[in-house]
Structure formats: C-alpha cells, structure tokens
Enzyme design. Structure first.
Site, short mmCIF file in Angstrom:
data_model
loop_
_atom_site.label_atom_id
_atom_site.label_comp_id
_atom_site.label_asym_id
_atom_site.label_seq_id
_atom_site.Cartn_x
_atom_site.Cartn_y
_atom_site.Cartn_z
N GLY A 1 0.75 -1.24 0.00
CA GLY A 1 0.00 0.00 0.00
C GLY A 1 0.78 1.29 0.00
N HIS A 2 0.11 2.32 0.44
CA HIS A 2 0.57 3.69 0.37
C HIS A 2 1.92 3.90 1.05
CE1 HIS A 2 0.40 8.01 0.28
NE2 HIS A 2 0.58 8.03 1.59
N ALA A 3 2.80 4.54 0.34
CA ALA A 3 4.12 4.94 0.86
C ALA A 3 4.94 3.76 1.37
CB ALA A 3 3.97 6.00 1.95
N GLY A 4 4.68 2.58 0.82
CA GLY A 4 5.50 1.43 1.20
C GLY A 4 5.31 1.00 2.63
#
Length: 93
Positions: free
Chosen positions: A49-52
């Site tokens: 997901g978002h931003a690793g």
C-alpha cells in the site's frame, strides 16, 4: 527514512489508544472518536500500500490494534467511506 521506524509505527496505534482512553475517562461529555486500521489482509513482512507501508515481525497486527482502539472507546470503521455516515449516526444528525 533514517533509522528503524517500524517500532514507532507499531506503537503509534497503541499510543493513540492510550490517549483516547484517557480522553474518554477525563472528559465529562467526550466527543466520539472514529478509527480505521488498515492492513487486515496484509501478509507479515511484505510491503503493502501507500508509501510502502510495511508489516514487520514486531508489528502487533491489525486485529490487535483494532481491539486496543475499541477497548479505549474508539468506534472502528472498516473503510474510510463509512466514516462520515458513522459520525453522523454518533452525533445524531
């Protein structure tokens, strides 16, 4: 990012639960608090997901975080799309 951030991420949900619990105990008429925890289906140790965002071996897992936040008095929602309607319900508007 510098340093080991995984332990900070893991503890931030528990820190939030402690703050919510304290707020609910000390306020005469506490306002409702809604929370959402992501990562219910994320495999441990895999970047998702978002931003690793990473689930690490030290991470408590989504279910433990949900339980801590709910015990503290937060109302847990499964999806950001339900936050508005749930807050309206809680506020009676």
């Amino acid at each position: 990012r510098g340093g080991d951030w995984s332990s900070d991420v893991c503890s931030s949900d528990l820190d939030a639960a402690e703050l919510i619990e304290e707020y609910m105990k000390t306020e005469r008429k506490p306002k409702p608090i809604i929370a959402m925890v992501t990562g219910r289906t994320a495999p441990k140790g895999r970047t998702m997901g978002h931003a690793g965002a990473l689930t690490s071996p030290e991470d408590l897992g989504a279910q433990a975080k949900i339980q801590a936040l709910a015990r503290a008095g937060a109302v847990i929602v499964p999806h950001p799309g339900t936050m508005g309607s749930e807050m309206r319900r809680l506020l009676g508007v």
